[in-house]
Each structure stands twice: as C-alpha cells, then as structure tokens.
Design a protein around this motif. Structure first.
Motif, PDB file in Angstrom:
ATOM      1  N   VAL A  57       0.939  -1.093   0.035  1.00  0.00           N
ATOM      2  CA  VAL A  57      -0.046   0.001   0.044  1.00  0.00           C
ATOM      3  C   VAL A  57       0.715   1.125   0.155  1.00  0.00           C
ATOM      4  O   VAL A  57       1.688   1.469   0.886  1.00  0.00           O
ATOM      5  CB  VAL A  57      -0.967  -0.112   1.178  1.00  0.00           C
ATOM      6  N   LEU A  58       0.666   2.197  -0.905  1.00  0.00           N
ATOM      7  CA  LEU A  58       1.309   3.412  -1.174  1.00  0.00           C
ATOM      8  C   LEU A  58       0.433   4.555  -0.580  1.00  0.00           C
ATOM      9  O   LEU A  58      -0.737   4.293  -0.110  1.00  0.00           O
ATOM     10  CB  LEU A  58       1.449   3.542  -2.603  1.00  0.00           C
ATOM     11  N   ASP A  59       1.055   5.785   0.039  1.00  0.00           N
ATOM     12  CA  ASP A  59       0.287   6.498   0.425  1.00  0.00           C
ATOM     13  C   ASP A  59      -0.632   7.425  -0.443  1.00  0.00           C
ATOM     14  O   ASP A  59      -0.750   6.941  -1.628  1.00  0.00           O
ATOM     15  CB  ASP A  59       0.995   7.642   1.452  1.00  0.00           C
ATOM     16  N   TYR A  74      -1.315   8.893   6.857  1.00  0.00           N
ATOM     17  CA  TYR A  74      -1.362   7.546   5.971  1.00  0.00           C
ATOM     18  C   TYR A  74      -0.751   6.208   6.390  1.00  0.00           C
ATOM     19  O   TYR A  74      -1.178   5.424   6.093  1.00  0.00           O
ATOM     20  CB  TYR A  74      -0.687   8.102   4.714  1.00  0.00           C
ATOM     21  N   ALA A  78      -0.848   2.534   4.837  1.00  0.00           N
ATOM     22  CA  ALA A  78       0.222   2.920   3.727  1.00  0.00           C
ATOM     23  C   ALA A  78       1.520   2.062   4.383  1.00  0.00           C
ATOM     24  O   ALA A  78       2.007   2.319   5.384  1.00  0.00           O
ATOM     25  CB  ALA A  78       0.427   4.360   3.857  1.00  0.00           C
ATOM     26  N   TYR A 133      -0.810   4.813  -8.816  1.00  0.00           N
ATOM     27  CA  TYR A 133      -1.652   5.574  -8.008  1.00  0.00           C
ATOM     28  C   TYR A 133      -2.419   6.955  -8.725  1.00  0.00           C
ATOM     29  O   TYR A 133      -1.643   7.834  -9.116  1.00  0.00           O
ATOM     30  CB  TYR A 133      -0.622   5.960  -6.886  1.00  0.00           C
ATOM     31  N   GLY A 141      -1.584   2.960  -4.416  1.00  0.00           N
ATOM     32  CA  GLY A 141      -2.092   3.852  -3.663  1.00  0.00           C
ATOM     33  C   GLY A 141      -2.644   5.349  -4.249  1.00  0.00           C
ATOM     34  O   GLY A 141      -3.547   4.609  -5.472  1.00  0.00           O
ATOM     35  N   ILE A 183      -6.794   5.497   0.971  1.00  0.00           N
ATOM     36  CA  ILE A 183      -5.734   4.636   1.085  1.00  0.00           C
ATOM     37  C   ILE A 183      -6.322   3.514   2.271  1.00  0.00           C
ATOM     38  O   ILE A 183      -5.992   2.194   2.016  1.00  0.00           O
ATOM     39  CB  ILE A 183      -4.629   5.199   1.751  1.00  0.00           C
ATOM     40  N   SER A 231      -6.133  -0.596   1.245  1.00  0.00           N
ATOM     41  CA  SER A 231      -5.454  -1.468   2.417  1.00  0.00           C
ATOM     42  C   SER A 231      -6.416  -2.534   2.581  1.00  0.00           C
ATOM     43  O   SER A 231      -6.041  -3.850   2.735  1.00  0.00           O
ATOM     44  CB  SER A 231      -5.311  -0.796   3.690  1.00  0.00           C
TER      45      SER A 231
END
Length: 315
Positions: A16-18, A56, A61, A251, A290, A300, A304
């Motif tokens: 998971v990216l922010d 995040y 994240a 993203y 993300g 986010i 997740s």
C-alpha cells in the motif's frame, strides 16, 4: 527498519502506497494554490506535513513519499526564498517523513514502511500543467542539471528509494536515470509515468516501450503510472503487464478534475470510487497501489482493506 526494502515488502504481498499530500495540508489550513504547491508547507507548517504522513500510516500505507515533488531550488528561488534556505527545506522534507515513520513505529509494534524520495518532472517545475502534456524539451545535460541538486539533497539525507513520478517524457526519464545511476549507483528507484491514454505517454511514446526501457535499468524496482483517472488504470496495467515483469505501481487521482489555470479541483461522479476498481487492479498485476492528487487517508484505507481481503481469499 534500516534493513527494510521495497522488495522485502513485496515479498510479503501487494504493498500500500500513501495518497495526496496537498489535499490533506489544505484540510489543515495550509494554502497550496501557488507554483510551489504542497512545498509551501515546509516554510511554516512542517508539523502538518508530519501529521499527513502519520495519517497515511494509520490508514495502512507502507510507503511514504516525501513532500519534495514540487520542491526544487529554482522554484523556491523564483518564489523569493534564498537558495541556501531552499536546500535546507528540501532536506527537511525528507527528514520529516523519516521522523514521522519513526514516531509512528514507536507506538505501533510491527509497523514497517519505506520512504520514497519524490522527484517530479521538469514540467512540474514549470507549474503550468506540463507534466500532463509533455510539451517541453531540454537537452539531456540540461535535464540532468535541473535534477542534480535535488537528487543530491534527498540522497544526502537518505531514503529507501527514489520515486521518479508523473513523468510525461521518456527522454527526461532516460536523462534522469542516467544521472542517478552515475552519481548514486546504489540507489533504487521506481518510475511512474504521466500518460495521455492507457497505451501512450504524454509525449507520444508507447507506454510499453517506456516501461521496457525502465525494466532494463539495474536499480529499477517498479514501473507504472500515476496522476491519471481511475478508469485508466486497468487498461494501463494490461499494457504494462504484457511488456515487463517488473513490479507494477499505480496511484491514480481521486477522480476529481484539475484546472491548471486556477490550480483548483472539481469533484466528479467518479471521485473517490476506489472500492469499484482496486480488485481489478490487483487482478491485472498491480503490486503497489496508492493514490495521487486529491486522494485521502480514507481512500488509502480502502486500498489497504481490499488488499488484505484479497490476501485472505488467496489463502
């Protein structure tokens, strides 16, 4: 934490990216409607930047992108800030992200995250929407001269990898990666392109061709797209997955529409509909997901949740 890499996280499953920095800064009373965009917060609101990073992390994240996308010395100087102070602010942005990670980890046992140093394109510096058109051109040496100082400043503080993001032109990426490889030969990086459509970069280069070039670079750890509409992601992933074996990163924007003249966003019917898309992205090869402009910790957290649900289903 020092031994953690993006590969380590990827070995455990999708990452998971922010999400957006500027949107959350605005919610905290920080004005971002200038050529410096979210970089303005480094002047007077560093605590707000730290709070956004931690929001995040709390949403799930595992990667935090530094608040340096629009932060470069020429942009700060153009805004009336001395070059020496500008250099300090860029490095401060990196340290804020690292400190936010450390602070969050101190109260959340088992938490793991990596820090990605953001490098925006020359088009982002122009602050006229050029990162979405690619309508600019420099010689390779000029691209490198523009990016060199910020690269050195960010790597001087230390990040786990570099995020070369919202890149509309392959020629700029090639010059930038050549610079990074020669000056910081151990530094891992990802490249995330700005696209005209799911098959094409903004400069007209086929996305598959650009991704293949990135995949051939020794220190590349992921390739993908960002700052595009939600509905573009699945077809872009199909383009990427057919071209490379490198981990794919996506993203997108929230779905809101940006006006580069007024530097404002307008909500649309597709805004923040991550629930409708993330499962398809994972099914089509996304390994890092993300959000970009206008996305929030809620978005986010949705990413997740869907990722964790997919992992349980796979088991």
């Amino acid at each position: 934490m020092q031994d953690l890499t993006l590969k380590t996280l990827l070995d455990q499953g999708p990452v998971v990216l922010d999400g957006a920095m500027a949107t959350e800064l605005e919610k905290r009373g920080v004005a971002t409607d200038s050529a410096l965009w979210s970089a303005t917060a480094m002047l007077d609101h560093p605590d707000a930047i730290a709070a956004v990073h931690q929001s995040y992390f709390a949403a799930g994240a595992q990667i935090a992108i530094t608040n340096t996308y629009q932060a470069n010395v020429p942009a700060f100087v153009k805004a009336g800030i001395a070059a020496k102070k500008a250099r300090q602010l860029i490095q401060q942005a990196v340290q804020i992200a690292k400190d936010a990670r450390a602070d969050y980890a101190a109260s959340h046992p088992g938490f793991q995250a990596v820090i990605a140093g953001s490098i925006g394109s020359y088009g982002a510096y122009l602050a006229d929407g050029s990162e979405y058109t690619g309508k600019y051109h420099l010689e390779p040496a000029a691209y490198q001269e523009f990016h060199r100082e910020r690269l050195d400043l960010i790597t001087g503080v230390g990040v786990d990898l570099m995020a070369l993001e919202t890149m509309p032109k392959l020629e700029e990426v090639q010059a930038l990666v050549d610079l990074l490889t020669k000056t910081h030969p151990q530094q891992k990086f990802w490249v995330s392109f700005s696209i005209a459509d799911p098959q094409t970069l903004c400069d007209g280069t086929p996305l598959a061709e650009a991704a293949q070039w990135v995949a051939q670079q020794l220190n590349a750890v992921a390739v993908g797209v960002n700052c595009t509409a939600l509905e573009n992601i699945t077809p872009a992933l199909k383009t990427l997955a057919s071209a490379v074996d490198l981990p794919l990163i996506v993203y997108p924007n929230s779905g809101d529409q940006y006006d580069p003249t007024t530097k404002t966003w307008q909500r649309t019917a597709r805004s923040h509909q991550f629930d409708d898309y993330v499962g398809d992205w994972l099914a089509n090869g996304a390994q890092i997901v993300g959000g970009c402009c206008r996305t929030t910790p809620h978005d986010i957290a949705t990413v997740s949740r869907i990722m964790r649900q997919a992992e349980v289903t796979d088991e």
